[in-house]
Design a protein around this motif. Structure first.
Motif, short mmCIF file in Angstrom:
data_model
loop_
_atom_site.label_atom_id
_atom_site.label_comp_id
_atom_site.label_asym_id
_atom_site.label_seq_id
_atom_site.Cartn_x
_atom_site.Cartn_y
_atom_site.Cartn_z
N THR A 1 0.76 -1.06 0.13
CA THR A 1 0.03 -0.18 -0.10
C THR A 1 0.68 1.28 0.09
O THR A 1 0.29 2.36 0.18
CB THR A 1 -1.06 0.16 1.08
N ILE B 1 -2.15 13.59 -3.94
CA ILE B 1 -3.23 12.84 -3.14
C ILE B 1 -4.26 13.02 -4.07
O ILE B 1 -4.57 14.32 -4.90
CB ILE B 1 -3.42 13.62 -1.97
N GLY B 2 -5.07 12.02 -4.31
CA GLY B 2 -6.39 11.98 -5.17
C GLY B 2 -5.83 11.32 -6.57
O GLY B 2 -7.02 10.97 -7.20
N THR C 1 -5.19 8.94 -9.71
CA THR C 1 -5.55 7.63 -9.84
C THR C 1 -4.72 7.14 -10.92
O THR C 1 -4.40 7.80 -11.96
CB THR C 1 -6.95 7.33 -10.11
N MET D 1 -5.63 4.84 -5.98
CA MET D 1 -5.57 6.09 -5.80
C MET D 1 -4.45 6.56 -4.69
O MET D 1 -4.42 5.65 -3.76
CB MET D 1 -7.06 6.59 -5.30
N GLU E 1 -3.36 8.21 -1.45
CA GLU E 1 -4.03 8.68 -0.25
C GLU E 1 -3.17 9.59 0.45
O GLU E 1 -3.67 10.61 1.13
CB GLU E 1 -4.24 7.52 0.52
N ASN E 2 -1.82 9.59 0.10
CA ASN E 2 -0.67 10.42 0.78
C ASN E 2 0.48 10.33 0.03
O ASN E 2 0.85 9.45 -0.49
CB ASN E 2 -0.62 9.86 2.38
N HIS F 1 4.76 7.47 -1.40
CA HIS F 1 3.35 7.36 -2.21
C HIS F 1 2.71 6.47 -1.60
O HIS F 1 2.74 4.94 -1.51
CB HIS F 1 3.65 6.94 -3.50
N GLU F 2 1.54 6.59 -0.60
CA GLU F 2 0.66 5.61 -0.02
C GLU F 2 -0.49 5.56 -1.00
O GLU F 2 -1.03 6.69 -1.23
CB GLU F 2 0.43 6.03 1.43
N PHE F 3 -1.22 4.27 -1.24
CA PHE F 3 -2.28 4.35 -1.95
C PHE F 3 -3.24 3.20 -1.71
O PHE F 3 -2.85 2.60 -0.66
CB PHE F 3 -1.83 4.14 -3.54
N LYS F 4 -4.21 3.10 -2.17
CA LYS F 4 -5.31 2.08 -2.16
C LYS F 4 -5.97 1.79 -3.35
O LYS F 4 -6.12 2.55 -4.38
CB LYS F 4 -6.42 2.70 -1.04
N ALA G 1 -8.92 1.90 -5.76
CA ALA G 1 -10.07 2.67 -5.70
C ALA G 1 -11.25 1.97 -6.48
O ALA G 1 -12.31 2.24 -6.47
CB ALA G 1 -9.91 3.77 -6.68
#
Length: 105
Positions: free
Chosen positions: A26, A37-38, A40, A49, A51-52, A99-102, A104
């Motif tokens: 992640t 941030i935001g 995709t 996406m 997140e941080n 780069h933190e992501f999840k 989407a």
């Protein structure tokens, strides 16, 4: 803000992509910033996406951060980074972009 690095190039190694798809990875640390941030991007038909996004010194990376990167321990993460770059790159004062992501989708 535009970056010369594309999000599609943030994670390119097959084993890391598989970890992302399973939710085991992640975050990724890189020497350059790849987005905001935001933002995709698509990986193997799945949307992720950011997140941080922030800077961090390698010396401040913890066991928990290593797990976000998809490794079982900080030591395993350090060994992997060193082997990927074929030299010792674990310099505690070196600043990298996190780069933190999840998923989407």
């Amino acid at each position: 803000m535009e970056y010369k690095y594309e999000l599609t190039n943030l994670v390119t190694r097959t084993e890391d992509i598989e970890k992302m798809k399973k939710g085991e990875k992640t975050a990724v640390r890189r020497s350059n910033r790849f987005g905001n941030i935001g933002d995709t991007w698509e990986v193997d038909g799945e949307i992720f996406m950011l997140e941080n996004v922030y800077k961090q010194k390698l010396g401040d990376v913890t066991e928990e951060h290593a797990k976000q990167e998809g490794y079982t321990s900080l030591e395993e993460y350090k060994k992997a980074i060193t082997s990927i770059h074929e030299e010792s790159v674990w310099i505690p004062n070196l600043e990298v972009w996190v780069h933190e992501f999840k998923k989407a989708s």
